[in-house]
Design an enzyme around this catalytic site. Structure first.
Site, PDB file in Angstrom:
ATOM      1  N   ASP A  31       0.852  -1.187   0.000  1.00  0.00           N
ATOM      2  CA  ASP A  31       0.000   0.000   0.000  1.00  0.00           C
ATOM      3  C   ASP A  31       0.889   1.239   0.000  1.00  0.00           C
ATOM      4  OD1 ASP A  31      -3.215   0.576   0.999  1.00  0.00           O
ATOM      5  OD2 ASP A  31      -1.773   2.224   1.082  1.00  0.00           O
ATOM      6  N   HIS A 101      -9.930  -5.670  -3.439  1.00  0.00           N
ATOM      7  CA  HIS A 101      -8.629  -5.961  -2.832  1.00  0.00           C
ATOM      8  C   HIS A 101      -8.807  -6.311  -1.366  1.00  0.00           C
ATOM      9  CE1 HIS A 101      -9.433  -1.623  -2.666  1.00  0.00           C
ATOM     10  NE2 HIS A 101      -8.860  -1.625  -1.482  1.00  0.00           N
ATOM     11  N   HIS A 103      -6.941  -5.960   2.198  1.00  0.00           N
ATOM     12  CA  HIS A 103      -5.834  -5.319   2.921  1.00  0.00           C
ATOM     13  C   HIS A 103      -5.282  -6.366   3.875  1.00  0.00           C
ATOM     14  CE1 HIS A 103      -6.848  -0.957   2.101  1.00  0.00           C
ATOM     15  NE2 HIS A 103      -7.988  -1.523   1.800  1.00  0.00           N
TER      16      HIS A 103
HETATM   17  P1  AMP Z   1      -9.746   1.171  -0.055  1.00  0.00           P
HETATM   18  O1  AMP Z   1     -10.122   2.288   0.861  1.00  0.00           O
HETATM   19  O2  AMP Z   1     -10.037  -0.176   0.527  1.00  0.00           O
HETATM   20  O3  AMP Z   1     -10.291   1.350  -1.448  1.00  0.00           O
HETATM   21  O4  AMP Z   1      -8.165   1.236  -0.113  1.00  0.00           O
HETATM   22  C1  AMP Z   1      -7.432   1.662  -1.201  1.00  0.00           C
HETATM   23  C2  AMP Z   1      -5.991   1.634  -0.772  1.00  0.00           C
HETATM   24  O5  AMP Z   1      -5.201   1.750  -1.930  1.00  0.00           O
HETATM   25  C3  AMP Z   1      -5.585   2.771   0.167  1.00  0.00           C
HETATM   26  O6  AMP Z   1      -5.081   2.216   1.394  1.00  0.00           O
HETATM   27  C4  AMP Z   1      -4.494   3.516  -0.614  1.00  0.00           C
HETATM   28  O7  AMP Z   1      -3.440   3.962   0.203  1.00  0.00           O
HETATM   29  C5  AMP Z   1      -4.039   2.471  -1.614  1.00  0.00           C
HETATM   30  N1  AMP Z   1      -3.515   2.980  -2.863  1.00  0.00           N
HETATM   31  C6  AMP Z   1      -4.068   3.928  -3.662  1.00  0.00           C
HETATM   32  N2  AMP Z   1      -3.321   4.107  -4.762  1.00  0.00           N
HETATM   33  C7  AMP Z   1      -2.278   3.251  -4.669  1.00  0.00           C
HETATM   34  C8  AMP Z   1      -1.163   2.951  -5.490  1.00  0.00           C
HETATM   35  N3  AMP Z   1      -0.959   3.592  -6.648  1.00  0.00           N
HETATM   36  N4  AMP Z   1      -0.281   2.020  -5.073  1.00  0.00           N
HETATM   37  C9  AMP Z   1      -0.454   1.380  -3.900  1.00  0.00           C
HETATM   38  N5  AMP Z   1      -1.507   1.603  -3.083  1.00  0.00           N
HETATM   39  C10 AMP Z   1      -2.400   2.521  -3.451  1.00  0.00           C
END
Ligand code: AMP
Ligand code: ZN
Length: 120
Positions: A31, A101, A103
Site C-alpha cells: 500500500d 482488494h 488489505h
Molecule cells: P480502499 O479504501 O479499501 O479502497 O483502499 C485503497 C488503498 O489503496 C488505500 O489504502 C491507498 O493507500 C491504496 N492505494 C491507492 N493508490 C495506490 C497505489 N498507486 N499504489 C499502492 N496503493 C495505493
C-alpha cells in the site's frame, strides 16, 4: 481490465508498484500509504469493482486471494503474531479504489476494532 482503474494499471505494469507476490490469478503489492508496518493489497487480476460484485463463478478466485494472503503473511513473518484482513465495500466503508482488494495489515498490535483507517 477497466481502462481507468489504477489497480488494473498496476496489474498490467502500466503503473509502478512494489509488487510482493503474483500468480496467474492474483497480484499483491505494498500500500502506498501504509497504516501498519506491513500493509499489502491483494488483488485479483480480474477487474471486480467490489466484493458485492463477485459472482458465483468467482468463489474459487476469492479463495485464491486468501491463499495468497496466507503465503504473503508467512513471507513477512506474521504467521505467529497474527495480522488482519480487511475488505472495504462501498462508500460507508471508505472504499476509494473500485477494484476488489484485501488489505493485509500487520507488524504491530492492531486496535481491537474491525474498522480500517489510520487508527487500525
Ligand atoms: P480502499 O479504501 O479499501 O479502497 O483502499 C485503497 C488503498 O489503496 C488505500 O489504502 C491507498 O493507500 C491504496 N492505494 C491507492 N493508490 C495506490 C497505489 N498507486 N499504489 C499502492 N496503493 C495505493
Ligand atoms: Zn481494475
Amino acid at each position: 481490465m477497466s481502462a481507468d482503474c489504477i489497480f488494473c494499471k498496476i496489474i498490467n505494469r502500466e503503473l509502478d508498484a512494489d509488487i510482493v507476490y503474483e500468480d496467474e490469478d492474483v497480484v499483491a503489492f505494498k500500500d502506498i500509504n501504509p497504516a501498519a508496518p506491513v500493509h499489502i493489497l491483494i488483488t485479483p487480476r480480474k477487474h471486480i469493482p467490489t466484493i458485492m460484485d463477485m459472482e458465483k463463478s468467482d468463489e474459487a478466485l476469492i479463495g485464491r486471494l486468501h491463499s495468497a494472503a496466507n503465503e504473503i503473511a508467512r513471507a513477512f513473518k506474521l504467521e505467529k503474531k497474527g495480522y488482519r484482513i480487511v475488505i472495504n465495500c462501498g462508500s460507508d466503508a471508505g472504499q476509494i479504489v473500485f477494484h476488489l482488494h484485501l488489505h493485509l495489515l500487520g507488524g504491530r498490535p492492531l486496535l481491537q476494532t474491525i474498522a480500517k483507517g489510520r487508527g487500525v
